[in-house]
Design a protein around this motif. Structure first.
Motif, PDB file in Angstrom:
ATOM      1  N   SER A 160       2.299   0.171  12.206  1.00 38.70           N
ATOM      2  CA  SER A 160       1.976  -0.482  13.105  1.00 38.70           C
ATOM      3  C   SER A 160       0.418  -1.689  14.027  1.00 38.70           C
ATOM      4  O   SER A 160       0.425  -2.433  14.539  1.00 38.70           O
ATOM      5  N   ALA A 204      -0.521  -4.502  12.910  1.00 42.25           N
ATOM      6  CA  ALA A 204      -0.126  -5.736  14.275  1.00 42.25           C
ATOM      7  C   ALA A 204      -1.272  -5.621  15.311  1.00 42.25           C
ATOM      8  O   ALA A 204      -1.755  -7.024  15.689  1.00 42.25           O
ATOM      9  N   ARG A 231      -2.692  -8.801  17.600  1.00 47.24           N
ATOM     10  CA  ARG A 231      -1.953  -8.904  19.361  1.00 47.24           C
ATOM     11  C   ARG A 231      -3.537  -8.540  19.870  1.00 47.24           C
ATOM     12  O   ARG A 231      -3.666  -9.249  21.109  1.00 47.24           O
ATOM     13  N   ALA A 246      -1.135  -4.063  23.641  1.00 56.12           N
ATOM     14  CA  ALA A 246      -1.068  -4.162  22.206  1.00 56.12           C
ATOM     15  C   ALA A 246      -0.310  -3.224  21.111  1.00 56.12           C
ATOM     16  O   ALA A 246       0.593  -3.307  20.235  1.00 56.12           O
ATOM     17  N   SER A 294       2.980  -2.979  19.173  1.00 55.28           N
ATOM     18  CA  SER A 294       3.566  -3.544  18.621  1.00 55.28           C
ATOM     19  C   SER A 294       4.371  -2.378  17.549  1.00 55.28           C
ATOM     20  O   SER A 294       4.779  -2.636  16.523  1.00 55.28           O
ATOM     21  N   VAL A 338       3.622 -11.681  15.481  1.00 57.58           N
ATOM     22  CA  VAL A 338       3.259 -11.179  16.136  1.00 57.58           C
ATOM     23  C   VAL A 338       2.707 -11.357  17.142  1.00 57.58           C
ATOM     24  O   VAL A 338       2.940 -11.692  18.307  1.00 57.58           O
ATOM     25  N   THR A 398       6.003 -12.688  19.620  1.00 52.19           N
ATOM     26  CA  THR A 398       6.088 -11.189  19.990  1.00 52.19           C
ATOM     27  C   THR A 398       5.440 -11.244  21.208  1.00 52.19           C
ATOM     28  O   THR A 398       5.886 -10.368  22.053  1.00 52.19           O
ATOM     29  N   ARG A 435       9.498 -12.121  12.678  1.00 51.86           N
ATOM     30  CA  ARG A 435       9.779 -10.283  13.564  1.00 51.86           C
ATOM     31  C   ARG A 435      10.279  -9.445  11.086  1.00 51.86           C
ATOM     32  O   ARG A 435       9.262  -8.818  11.420  1.00 51.86           O
ATOM     33  N   GLY A 467       7.282  -9.522   9.421  1.00 54.84           N
ATOM     34  CA  GLY A 467       6.249  -8.888   9.866  1.00 54.84           C
ATOM     35  C   GLY A 467       6.252  -7.266   9.426  1.00 54.84           C
ATOM     36  O   GLY A 467       5.488  -6.635   8.870  1.00 54.84           O
TER      37      GLY A 467
END
Length: 466
Positions: A50, A53, A57, A150, A154, A238, A241, A265, A268
């Motif tokens: 994670s 990602a 973000r 972030a 994430s 991202v 979200t 998502r 992702g």
């Protein structure tokens, strides 16, 4: 199958053509456990995939503050060498997360020194002209908020709730803010939300041409074609979200076909899943930290009571002993060759085992995963080095079993030089089946152990011949 992707991902995250995570492995040095325990929320959130990602973000969120964005745009080489900037950020985060306190303090001091010349002027979201300095507590606070939000979001979106709770992560990661000069960073999820909302309410966040330039770059970065498709999926996820007001300022929209939203998502999660299959679940930095913690006695992940049973007399009840002593060569040169081979994992490799170790050579607390079999059908045997054998005429090591090993116990390997010049391989194993199915299959595992032991002896003869 995943080797090309693994190689390209490693090159991307390290900014190295030939990946060698020396600085990560060296996090096994130090004399304390660091700022974050191994069972902390920080280790959970910063582990796994994670953070990939989270990095996207965090960059998008940071760009919303005109002062932070001006510092990046005017004082960094993010467009000409984005991977170097990424590698530097990764190094700071993982050194702070996994290093001892001396390494973590040094990493923060290094960042602060890099920030000293980063000064200038910018137009705030309110329209007024202001001066900025990267080490200014207010800008440092926004960067801290962007990182904390972030990484936390994430993890929650792509992996689920933090086991210790979101408040635990925010409270623990507040230490990072303090080390970077942030006054009173948030210590709960509610405080984190409130702090971000404060910047929004004061009109300190803004979009504009400079933001659009950064967003355009992040949409289409100069990545290798092997990596780029997965990045595109992850970028879309991202964006999906992000809070709606942040998307508006960034000039982004949720992925969709007209009014029909796309399952961004899910894309992702697929991208992160592919990265997880290509890369090891635990980064070299975490493995190094675990070596340090094992060495310090903070962490014991062995699957038996404790190290040292190959030297116990008598051995613990229920364990069986295997001793092998075979002459494999003659002379000091043969001894040195065999000892060097043992300490470089060559004895196991030449014996036909696949070796995946977290250090190039054997060292105390090294973790190694041995396997034998054909293709994907392989018997896995994870171990950790628990003792080094270091004397003038005897060199080698002992490792203990970890969870997932078919045996529970310890095994030692040593090259021995006798006064008459004879060179011996000494091998000792104290073990028992690890339980369940392996107890039922004990005759098979015993036969396999005998076969592998014979291979060790043959391999030692080859190594001793140079």
């Amino acid at each position: 199958m995943f080797e090309p992707l693994r190689r390209k991902l490693q090159q991307t995250f390290s900014a190295q053509e030939h990946y060698d995570p020396v600085w990560e492995r060296e996090l096994d040095r130090g004399d304390d456990a660091g700022y974050f325990p191994h069972d902390s929320a920080v280790w959970v959130v910063h582990g796994g995939m994670s953070p990939i990602a989270a990095g996207i973000r965090a960059l998008l969120t940071q760009a919303l503050h005109p002062g932070a964005l001006a510092g990046v745009a005017e004082h960094s080489n993010y467009q000409s060498d984005p991977l170097a900037r990424l590698a530097g950020t990764i190094r700071w985060i993982f050194t702070l997360t996994y290093g001892d306190t001396t390494a973590a303090d040094a990493a923060c001091a290094w960042v602060a020194r890099r920030h000293e010349p980063v000064t200038g002027r910018y137009t705030a979201g309110t329209g007024e002209e202001r001066g900025y300095a990267a080490n200014d507590p207010d800008l440092a606070a926004w960067v801290h908020l962007a990182f904390a939000d972030a990484f936390l979001r994430s993890h929650e979106i792509f992996y689920g709730p933090v086991p210790q709770g979101a408040d635990a992560y925010v409270r623990e990661w507040a230490k990072a803010g303090e080390l970077m000069g942030v006054a009173n960073p948030p210590r709960s999820e509610a405080e984190l939300r409130e702090a971000i909302a404060g910047y929004e309410a004061r009109g300190e966040l803004a979009g504009g041409p400079r933001v659009a330039e950064v967003v355009s770059f992040l949409k289409n970065p100069p990545l290798d074609p092997v990596v780029l498709p997965g990045y595109k999926l992850l970028f879309a996820a991202v964006v999906d979200t992000l809070p709606a007001n942040h998307r508006r300022l960034l000039g982004l929209e949720r992925p969709g076909l007209g009014p029909v939203p796309l399952p961004a998502r899910l894309g992702g999660k697929v991208a992160l899943g592919m990265a997880g299959l290509a890369l090891d679940r635990r980064r070299p930095a975490e493995l190094a930290a675990r070596r340090r913690l094992f060495r310090l006695g903070v962490l014991n992940d062995l699957s038996y009571p404790g190290p040292g049973i190959t030297g116990s007399v008598p051995v613990p009840a229920g364990y069986r002993t295997l001793r092998v002593r075979e002459r494999v060569g003659q002379g000091a040169a043969a001894f040195e060759a065999l000892a060097a081979g043992i300490m470089a994992w060559k004895l196991h490799e030449v014996a036909g085992l696949r070796v995946r170790a977290d250090t190039p050579g054997v060292q105390l607390a090294s973790r190694v995963r041995l396997s034998v079999g054909l293709g994907p059908v392989r018997l896995q045997a994870p171990c950790r080095v628990v003792r080094l054998i270091e004397s003038e005429n005897r060199r080698g090591f002992a490792y203990g079993t970890l969870a997932g090993h078919p045996e529970s116990g310890e095994e030692s390997f040593a090259a021995v030089l006798e006064p008459d010049g004879s060179v011996y391989l000494e091998l000792m194993a104290v073990s028992r089946p690890s339980g369940g199915l392996y107890r039922l299959a004990a005759p098979v595992t015993d036969a396999a152990q005998g076969l592998v032991t014979g291979r060790y002896v043959a391999a030692a003869r080859r190594l001793a011949r140079g």
